[in-house]
Every structure is written in structure tokens, then in C-alpha cells.
Design a protein around this motif. Structure first.
Motif, PDB file in Angstrom:
ATOM      1  N   ILE A  71       0.878  -1.173   0.000  1.00  0.00           N
ATOM      2  CA  ILE A  71       0.000   0.000   0.000  1.00  0.00           C
ATOM      3  C   ILE A  71       0.916   1.225   0.000  1.00  0.00           C
ATOM      4  CG2 ILE A  71      -1.763   1.251   1.310  1.00  0.00           C
ATOM      5  CD1 ILE A  71      -2.824  -1.427   2.257  1.00  0.00           C
ATOM      6  N   PHE A 110      -4.923   4.861  -0.739  1.00  0.00           N
ATOM      7  CA  PHE A 110      -5.686   3.611  -0.699  1.00  0.00           C
ATOM      8  C   PHE A 110      -6.309   3.487   0.689  1.00  0.00           C
ATOM      9  CE2 PHE A 110      -6.064  -0.972   0.032  1.00  0.00           C
ATOM     10  CZ  PHE A 110      -6.663  -1.395  -1.146  1.00  0.00           C
ATOM     11  N   GLY A 111      -7.597   3.150   0.727  1.00  0.00           N
ATOM     12  CA  GLY A 111      -8.248   2.966   2.033  1.00  0.00           C
ATOM     13  C   GLY A 111      -8.694   4.271   2.671  1.00  0.00           C
ATOM     14  N   HIS A 166     -14.331   1.741   5.857  1.00  0.00           N
ATOM     15  CA  HIS A 166     -14.673   0.447   5.254  1.00  0.00           C
ATOM     16  C   HIS A 166     -14.223  -0.691   6.154  1.00  0.00           C
ATOM     17  CE1 HIS A 166     -10.468   1.045   4.109  1.00  0.00           C
ATOM     18  NE2 HIS A 166     -10.374  -0.264   3.872  1.00  0.00           N
ATOM     19  N   ASP A 218     -12.440  -4.382   5.349  1.00  0.00           N
ATOM     20  CA  ASP A 218     -11.782  -5.017   4.204  1.00  0.00           C
ATOM     21  C   ASP A 218     -12.564  -6.222   3.693  1.00  0.00           C
ATOM     22  OD1 ASP A 218      -9.616  -3.274   4.161  1.00  0.00           O
ATOM     23  OD2 ASP A 218      -8.469  -4.467   5.597  1.00  0.00           O
ATOM     24  N   LEU A 241      -1.373  -4.987   9.065  1.00  0.00           N
ATOM     25  CA  LEU A 241      -0.714  -3.927   8.294  1.00  0.00           C
ATOM     26  C   LEU A 241       0.597  -3.553   8.972  1.00  0.00           C
ATOM     27  CD1 LEU A 241      -1.256  -2.035   5.831  1.00  0.00           C
ATOM     28  CD2 LEU A 241      -2.197  -0.380   7.466  1.00  0.00           C
ATOM     29  N   THR A 297      -4.133   6.065  10.980  1.00  0.00           N
ATOM     30  CA  THR A 297      -5.315   5.281  10.607  1.00  0.00           C
ATOM     31  C   THR A 297      -6.337   5.360  11.738  1.00  0.00           C
ATOM     32  OG1 THR A 297      -3.910   3.803   9.307  1.00  0.00           O
ATOM     33  CG2 THR A 297      -6.128   3.024   9.782  1.00  0.00           C
ATOM     34  N   TRP A 304       1.394   5.949  13.350  1.00  0.00           N
ATOM     35  CA  TRP A 304       2.362   4.947  12.912  1.00  0.00           C
ATOM     36  C   TRP A 304       3.794   5.413  13.109  1.00  0.00           C
ATOM     37  CZ3 TRP A 304       0.649   0.275  11.169  1.00  0.00           C
ATOM     38  CH2 TRP A 304      -0.689   0.190  10.761  1.00  0.00           C
ATOM     39  N   TRP A 348      -6.359  -5.768  12.753  1.00  0.00           N
ATOM     40  CA  TRP A 348      -7.750  -5.452  13.095  1.00  0.00           C
ATOM     41  C   TRP A 348      -8.670  -6.580  12.659  1.00  0.00           C
ATOM     42  CZ3 TRP A 348      -4.994  -2.361   9.577  1.00  0.00           C
ATOM     43  CH2 TRP A 348      -5.402  -2.415   8.245  1.00  0.00           C
ATOM     44  N   HIS A 368     -12.173   0.817   9.293  1.00  0.00           N
ATOM     45  CA  HIS A 368     -10.966   1.641   9.398  1.00  0.00           C
ATOM     46  C   HIS A 368     -10.930   2.663   8.265  1.00  0.00           C
ATOM     47  CE1 HIS A 368      -9.877  -1.818   6.929  1.00  0.00           C
ATOM     48  NE2 HIS A 368      -8.964  -1.064   6.361  1.00  0.00           N
ATOM     49  N   ALA A 409      -7.893   5.210   6.357  1.00  0.00           N
ATOM     50  CA  ALA A 409      -6.509   5.700   6.234  1.00  0.00           C
ATOM     51  C   ALA A 409      -6.550   7.188   5.911  1.00  0.00           C
ATOM     52  CB  ALA A 409      -5.792   4.931   5.130  1.00  0.00           C
ATOM     53  N   ARG A 462       4.310   7.293   1.795  1.00  0.00           N
ATOM     54  CA  ARG A 462       3.888   6.348   2.852  1.00  0.00           C
ATOM     55  C   ARG A 462       3.867   4.966   2.225  1.00  0.00           C
ATOM     56  NH1 ARG A 462      -1.190   4.344   4.794  1.00  0.00           N
ATOM     57  NH2 ARG A 462      -1.505   4.425   7.067  1.00  0.00           N
ATOM     58  N   MET A 515       3.245   0.822   3.173  1.00  0.00           N
ATOM     59  CA  MET A 515       2.790  -0.194   4.125  1.00  0.00           C
ATOM     60  C   MET A 515       2.714  -1.542   3.404  1.00  0.00           C
ATOM     61  SD  MET A 515       1.990   2.223   6.318  1.00  0.00           S
ATOM     62  CE  MET A 515       0.927   1.712   7.659  1.00  0.00           C
ATOM     63  N   ARG A 552       0.345  -5.164   3.609  1.00  0.00           N
ATOM     64  CA  ARG A 552      -0.828  -5.767   4.280  1.00  0.00           C
ATOM     65  C   ARG A 552      -1.016  -7.217   3.869  1.00  0.00           C
ATOM     66  NH1 ARG A 552      -6.788  -3.682   2.821  1.00  0.00           N
ATOM     67  NH2 ARG A 552      -7.150  -5.753   1.967  1.00  0.00           N
TER      68      ARG A 552
HETATM   69  C1  SIN Z   1      -6.330  -0.298   4.272  1.00  0.00           C
HETATM   70  O1  SIN Z   1      -7.448   0.127   4.069  1.00  0.00           O
HETATM   71  O2  SIN Z   1      -6.097  -1.489   4.376  1.00  0.00           O
HETATM   72  C2  SIN Z   1      -5.181   0.683   4.413  1.00  0.00           C
HETATM   73  C3  SIN Z   1      -5.083   1.245   5.789  1.00  0.00           C
HETATM   74  C4  SIN Z   1      -3.910   2.172   5.911  1.00  0.00           C
HETATM   75  O3  SIN Z   1      -3.102   2.269   4.990  1.00  0.00           O
HETATM   76  O4  SIN Z   1      -3.789   2.791   6.970  1.00  0.00           O
END
Ligand code: SIN
Length: 288
Positions: free
Chosen positions: A86, A96-97, A101, A103, A116, A128, A242, A250, A257, A259, A268, A270, A272
Motif C-alpha cells: 500500500i 488507498f483505504g 470500510h 476489508d 498492516l 489510521t 504509525w 484489526w 478503518h 486511512a 507512505r 505499508m 498488508r
Molecule cells: C487499508 O485500508 O487497508 C489501508 C489502511 C492504511 O493504509 O492505513
């Protein structure tokens, strides 16, 4: 380390706890994995700091909780298709995110959880938010709870991953493929009974829930909008800042969650993995 003695520090009233003293890259005992799983179910989202995880170690940790999902619309790493990178590049406008939502709710069975791992974090921003859908359900009046318990909702990836969808705008930096014409629909109860704790939670979300089963989109809109508004009340939320090496795990069955996209011009990065439920056959065998 003994699983029963995991140090847990709650971070907010409705959900969230930070766990210390566990190295997630290690071959953890079954007892420690069970303690982490119990903490996940109880606190809904758990956090670890100061981790150092290769993609293979993140996959190995995730597999201790169930089979890992291969995302239908986002390419995984070439050597680890279960690991989604991500990434928001400094020049990207969309993240993204970046909306409330849960997942993968568009799949036939609700995902157990997402893990994550933070590789690179902006100097400021990029937190987040999490919202407890168990707390959101519990705060409803008895009459609305009773109405919702009789309803199912239809979820689909179409809007989010179609050509105009939010996630589709990440096509360049994250290899997101288009869902239009290929995404199926999944039907879930609006009130999900957690299979491990028995606690009830709302299971509808703004990204993927289209309508109530047997209702038109137009008829569904006012009640869905009410629930989406209610479910993000600050009292049900916690926020995670973070650092590189932080991990959040989660429970998608009881948490939304979001983002935050508040770090223009910064990068940034990440990784997942997402834990699927055990296939039904394996569950039956395990139950004897
Ligand atoms: C996600 O929705 O999985 C991303 C969450 C994030 O990047 O903090």
C-alpha cells in the motif's frame, strides 16, 4: 514468552490495545498466538511497535491465524502474492483505504482480519482511524436493533474498484485492476454475530454495501446513510499514529478503518496481509 502474560495497554474506551514484548518475526508458540487472537477478538484492533518483518515473516505470522487472501483487484508482491504493498507516492493525490470500510466485505465470507506493517511513514500525518461496529450496534435503540436483525445487505466491489472508484485511482502506484463487469455480490447479515465471542456488530460499510437484500438502492439509502453516520461517531473510534516497524491487526468482522490522507508531498509505504476464514471443510474437520 508465555501467551497468558502478554502486556496489553488499552488505547481508547471503545476499542484498541497496544501489546508489547512480542517479536512477530519469531516462531511464536501456539500459546502466544492464542493470546494474540484472544486480544484481537476482545480489543478489536491491536497494535505492536518496533517490529522488523520481511514479507515472508509477515506471511508466516498471518498464516498462524488462517489462510491468507490474494486480493482480486490489487496485485500482490511478485514473490509473495498475499502481500499487498500500500503505497502513496509524494505526487499521488489519492490514497488507498481513504474512506470508512471493512476489508473485503464484498467476498462471500467476512474476512477475519488484516495485518498492516509500516515500512515508511510520513513525517506527519498518515494515521489510521478505527471504529468499533460492536459499540455502534450496542448504542442503537432496541427497536432499530430488532429491525436490523431481520435484514441482510448486499455488498459489492464494483463501486470502489470500477473505473471511477476511489481505489481504482490508485491504479498506477499500486497496480489496481478494474472491477467493472467482473465483481460479484455477497450477501451478509446486517448484524453479524462474532463467531468467536458471540458479540454482535453492525456489518455494513460505505465503501462496499450497496443496499438491503430485497430493497432497491433508493429505498435502502436513507437507512444506510443513517447507519453510516451513526457508526463513525467519535465515541466508537481510536486513532493510531504509525512509526516505521509498527503493526496494526484489526478484526474486519467488528471494525471499520480509515486511512487518513493528510500528508501531501510525502511518501507512505505499508504492507498488508488479510486473513480469510478457514474453508468450511477444514472447520468441520476441526470440530470433529
Ligand atoms: C487499508 O485500508 O487497508 C489501508 C489502511 C492504511 O493504509 O492505513
Amino acid at each position: 514468552m508465555s501467551g497468558s502474560s502478554l502486556p496489553v495497554r488499552r488505547v481508547a474506551g471503545a476499542l484498541g490495545a497496544e501489546i508489547s514484548g512480542v517479536d512477530l518475526s519469531a516462531d511464536l508458540s501456539d500459546e502466544t498466538i492464542a493470546a494474540i487472537r484472544n486480544a484481537l477478538v476482545e480489543h478489536q484492533v491491536i497494535f505492536f511497535r518496533g517490529q522488523n518483518l520481511t514479507p515472508a515473516q509477515q506471511v508466516a505470522f498471518g498464516r498462524r491465524f488462517g489462510p491468507l487472501n490474494i486480493h482480486p483487484y490489487v496485485a500482490g508482491m511478485p514473490d509473495h502474492p498475499e502481500v499487498m504493498e500500500i503505497v502513496k507516492e509524494p505526487e499521488d493525490k489519492v490514497n488507498f483505504g481513504g474512506g470508512w470500510h471493512s476489508d473485503m466485505s464484498f467476498l462471500a465470507e467476512p474476512s477475519i482480519g488484516s495485518i498492516l506493517y509500516a515500512v515508511e511513514i510520513p513525517e506527519y500525518g498518515g494515521d489510521t482511524l478505527f471504529a468499533s461496529q460492536a459499540a455502534a450496534y450496542e448504542a442503537l435503540s432496541p427497536g432499530l436493533k430488532a429491525t436490523l436483525e431481520g435484514l441482510n445487505a448486499v455488498h459489492s466491489a464494483n463501486r470502489e474498484y470500477s473505473s471511477s472508484g476511489h481505489s481504482a485511482q490508485k491504479r498506477k502506484s499500486m497496480q489496481v485492476v478494474e472491477a467493472e463487469g467482473m465483481a460479484g455480490e455477497a450477501v451478509h447479515p446486517v448484524v453479524l454475530v462474532h463467531p468467536e465471542s458471540g458479540r454482535k456488530a453492525l456489518y455494513v460499510n460505505p465503501a462496499f454495501t450497496e443496499r438491503f437484500e430485497g430493497w432497491s438502492r433508493r429505498d435502502s439509502r436513507p437507512l444506510l446513510d443513517y447507519l453510516f453516520q451513526h457508526s463513525r461517531n467519535e465515541a466508537f473510534t481510536c486513532r493510531f499514529r504509525w512509526e516505521p516497524g509498527s503493526v496494526a491487526f484489526w478484526d474486519n468482522r467488528q471494525v471499520w478503518h480509515y486511512a487518513l490522507n493528510d500528508y501531501p508531498g510525502q511518501r507512505r509505504h505499508m504492507r498488508r496481509v488479510t486473513v480469510d476464514p478457514q474453508p468450511a471443510r477444514v472447520r468441520l474437520a476441526a470440530a470433529g
